[in-house]
Design a protein around this motif. Structure first.
Motif, short mmCIF file in Angstrom:
data_model
loop_
_atom_site.label_atom_id
_atom_site.label_comp_id
_atom_site.label_asym_id
_atom_site.label_seq_id
_atom_site.Cartn_x
_atom_site.Cartn_y
_atom_site.Cartn_z
N SER A 230 48.02 40.49 29.38
CA SER A 230 47.53 41.60 29.92
C SER A 230 46.33 41.38 31.13
CB SER A 230 46.78 42.62 28.93
OG SER A 230 45.46 42.12 28.37
N GLY A 231 45.86 42.35 31.87
CA GLY A 231 45.02 42.08 32.93
C GLY A 231 44.58 43.57 33.46
N LYS A 232 43.74 43.39 34.54
CA LYS A 232 43.22 44.61 35.13
C LYS A 232 43.77 44.73 36.63
CE LYS A 232 38.84 45.26 35.54
NZ LYS A 232 37.46 45.26 35.58
N PHE A 233 44.29 45.94 37.05
CA PHE A 233 45.01 46.20 38.20
C PHE A 233 43.87 46.49 39.10
CE2 PHE A 233 46.47 49.38 41.34
CZ PHE A 233 47.77 48.88 41.73
N ILE A 234 44.13 45.43 40.18
CA ILE A 234 43.31 45.52 41.48
C ILE A 234 43.97 46.15 42.60
CG2 ILE A 234 42.06 44.19 42.97
CD1 ILE A 234 41.86 41.90 41.10
N SER A 235 45.18 45.90 42.95
CA SER A 235 45.83 46.51 44.06
C SER A 235 47.33 46.39 43.70
CB SER A 235 45.72 45.87 45.31
OG SER A 235 46.18 44.88 45.50
N GLU B 69 47.84 42.89 43.44
CA GLU B 69 46.89 41.79 42.87
C GLU B 69 46.16 42.40 41.32
OE1 GLU B 69 43.65 39.17 44.87
OE2 GLU B 69 43.42 41.09 44.92
N VAL B 70 46.21 41.35 40.55
CA VAL B 70 45.71 41.47 39.04
C VAL B 70 44.62 40.58 38.80
CG1 VAL B 70 46.47 41.25 36.72
CG2 VAL B 70 48.19 42.53 38.28
N SER B 71 43.76 40.81 37.94
CA SER B 71 42.69 40.09 37.70
C SER B 71 42.84 39.83 36.10
CB SER B 71 41.51 40.67 37.71
OG SER B 71 40.50 39.97 37.04
N SER B 72 43.11 38.46 35.83
CA SER B 72 43.23 38.29 34.14
C SER B 72 42.65 36.93 33.69
CB SER B 72 44.81 38.36 33.94
OG SER B 72 45.40 37.18 34.55
N LYS B 73 42.53 36.86 32.58
CA LYS B 73 42.19 35.65 32.11
C LYS B 73 43.18 34.90 31.34
CE LYS B 73 38.40 33.74 28.89
NZ LYS B 73 38.61 32.54 29.35
N TRP B 74 43.27 33.76 31.82
CA TRP B 74 44.45 32.79 31.21
C TRP B 74 43.88 31.82 29.98
CZ3 TRP B 74 47.74 31.00 36.04
CH2 TRP B 74 48.07 32.08 36.60
N ALA B 75 44.24 32.08 28.80
CA ALA B 75 43.87 31.26 27.40
C ALA B 75 42.47 31.07 27.51
CB ALA B 75 44.81 30.06 27.47
N SER B 76 41.86 30.05 27.50
CA SER B 76 40.53 29.59 27.48
C SER B 76 39.98 29.29 28.85
CB SER B 76 40.19 28.48 26.61
OG SER B 76 41.12 27.06 27.01
N GLY B 77 40.66 29.44 30.03
CA GLY B 77 40.23 29.28 31.24
C GLY B 77 39.57 30.38 32.08
N PHE C 182 41.03 34.82 36.65
CA PHE C 182 41.90 34.64 37.91
C PHE C 182 42.34 35.86 38.64
CE2 PHE C 182 43.14 30.47 35.89
CZ PHE C 182 42.78 29.65 36.91
N LYS C 183 42.14 35.87 39.94
CA LYS C 183 42.75 37.16 40.92
C LYS C 183 44.29 36.43 41.06
CE LYS C 183 38.84 39.43 42.26
NZ LYS C 183 38.08 39.88 43.52
N HIS C 184 45.21 37.29 40.86
CA HIS C 184 46.59 36.69 41.24
C HIS C 184 47.56 37.90 41.54
CE1 HIS C 184 47.97 37.60 37.22
NE2 HIS C 184 46.89 37.36 36.67
#
Length: 88
Positions: A26-31, A34-42, A45-47
């Motif tokens: 899951s992540g947060k909608f930016i546009s 584009e989405v902002s999300s955390k990948w595992a323990s890393g 990211f905006k992707h």
């Protein structure tokens, strides 16, 4: 949570595997692109929406974000459910 076909900034993006039952990420909608999300323990990211690990899923559903005060109340209500043996 209420799903939406017209997401707004900070709404939630949920990734599903092809069977649409198993939530993979899951992540947060930016546009729209584009989405902002955390990948595992890393790090966070905006992707682009589908520029993430394949195992996270190949379908998305958007959900309206809840207000911060409601989120705090839910965190407090369910805090014991989220504890694991690894947490102090």
């Amino acid at each position: 949570m209420k799903s939406t076909e017209n997401p707004k900034k900070d709404d939630i993006v949920v990734y599903y595997a092809h069977n649409l039952r198993d939530i993979g990420h899951s992540g947060k909608f930016i546009s729209e692109k584009e989405v902002s999300s955390k990948w595992a323990s890393g790090p966070i990211f905006k992707h682009e929406t589908f520029m993430c690990q394949y195992q996270y899923g190949d379908s998305v559903t958007y959900f309206e974000a809840i207000d911060p005060e409601s989120a705090k109340k839910l965190i407090e209500k369910y805090k014991d459910i989220n504890k694991s043996a690894l947490q102090p």
